[in-house]
Design an enzyme around this catalytic site. Structure first.
Site, PDB file in Angstrom:
ATOM      1  N   GLU A 118       0.849  -1.202   0.000  1.00 50.00           N
ATOM      2  CA  GLU A 118       0.000   0.000   0.000  1.00 50.00           C
ATOM      3  C   GLU A 118       0.880   1.246   0.000  1.00 50.00           C
ATOM      4  O   GLU A 118       1.976   1.231   0.567  1.00 50.00           O
ATOM      5  CB  GLU A 118      -0.849   0.031   1.281  1.00 50.00           C
ATOM      6  N   ASP A 119       0.373   2.334  -0.580  1.00 54.69           N
ATOM      7  CA  ASP A 119       1.081   3.608  -0.471  1.00 54.69           C
ATOM      8  C   ASP A 119       0.895   4.200   0.924  1.00 54.69           C
ATOM      9  O   ASP A 119       1.836   4.660   1.550  1.00 54.69           O
ATOM     10  CB  ASP A 119       0.618   4.603  -1.547  1.00 54.69           C
ATOM     11  N   ASP A 151      -4.554   5.087   5.877  1.00 58.60           N
ATOM     12  CA  ASP A 151      -5.127   6.298   6.481  1.00 58.60           C
ATOM     13  C   ASP A 151      -6.227   5.842   7.450  1.00 58.60           C
ATOM     14  O   ASP A 151      -5.944   5.527   8.601  1.00 58.60           O
ATOM     15  CB  ASP A 151      -5.648   7.172   5.338  1.00 58.60           C
ATOM     16  N   PHE A 209      -2.545  15.798   4.865  1.00 58.07           N
ATOM     17  CA  PHE A 209      -2.560  15.351   3.474  1.00 58.07           C
ATOM     18  C   PHE A 209      -1.172  15.495   2.852  1.00 58.07           C
ATOM     19  O   PHE A 209      -0.530  16.539   2.968  1.00 58.07           O
ATOM     20  CB  PHE A 209      -3.585  16.155   2.667  1.00 58.07           C
ATOM     21  N   ARG A 244       1.888  12.560  -8.635  1.00 61.96           N
ATOM     22  CA  ARG A 244       2.424  11.224  -8.362  1.00 61.96           C
ATOM     23  C   ARG A 244       3.888  11.109  -8.786  1.00 61.96           C
ATOM     24  O   ARG A 244       4.644  10.300  -8.268  1.00 61.96           O
ATOM     25  CB  ARG A 244       1.640  10.156  -9.135  1.00 61.96           C
TER      26      ARG A 244
END
Ligand code: IMP
Length: 181
Positions: free
Chosen positions: A102-103, A106, A155, A168
């Site tokens: 996963e990046d 959250d 964020f 990205r």
């Protein structure tokens, strides 16, 4: 690293690519220690994890495979609370070790839903590796097995992470600036 702006929002430098590479190598050695004899399947969660997965996968030198799955839960800068599978898994994972890549974890909703869906396919074990973890945002009590960086609930963009599809391709990670009104 300079301040940058996307969609009228200011972002400030947060984690340099050299630091990222160091932590990717550390996580790769932890995975090697735990799963090096398992011929695991790395499962990259698109879109955000593609850059991390590419670096992580190239940092392990044991027999392993990689595949891709696509989930979507974010719109703009917040989670919609609804997780949609957009591209599914085609390989059999029965009896295999699966390492989800996963990046960012959250709320943990995406990873929790993915883990539950993979469990129905009878893998030997499922591990979760994430580039970033926001422990204060987690609503599912999910704790990843491998984490490059714990970060506050702010964020961030870059190194695969986006703001509505943009940013990205930044090699470094940037965080939303306090200066935004
Ligand atoms: P979760 O389901 O709430 O854990 O969110 C998972 C997904 O939300 C990630 O795979 C990202 O695509 C997106 N996301 C969460 N936080 C951020 C962020 O700070 N920047 C960019 N995308 C994020």
């Amino acid at each position: 690293m300079e301040h940058i702006s996307y969609k009228g929002l200011e972002f400030e430098p947060y984690i340099k690519n050299e630091e990222i590479q160091k932590e990717v190598k550390r996580v790769a050695s932890e995975i090697t220690r735990d799963c090096g004899n398992e011929k695991p399947l790395f499962l990259c969660v698109l879109n955000g994890a593609f850059i991390f997965a590419a670096d992580l996968f190239r940092s392990v030198d044991f027999e392993s495979e990689i595949s891709f799955i696509r989930y979507k839960s974010y719109s703009g800068m917040s989670s919609t609370g609804e997780v949609k599978e957009v591209l599914g898994l085609t390989e059999s994972i029965e009896g295999r070790t699966v390492i989800i890549v996963e990046d960012i974890v959250d709320t943990g909703l995406t990873a929790t839903q993915l883990i539950e869906s993979l469990k129905t396919k009878n893998p030997k074990q499922i591990k979760l590796a994430t580039l970033l973890f926001k422990p204060d945002s987690s609503t599912c009590g999910l704790v990843p097995d491998y984490v490059c960086f714990n970060i506050p609930s702010k964020f961030i963009i870059g190194y695969g992470l986006d703001l509505d599809g943009l940013a990205r391709n930044l090699p470094d990670i940037y965080i939303l600036s306090k200066d935004n009104k």
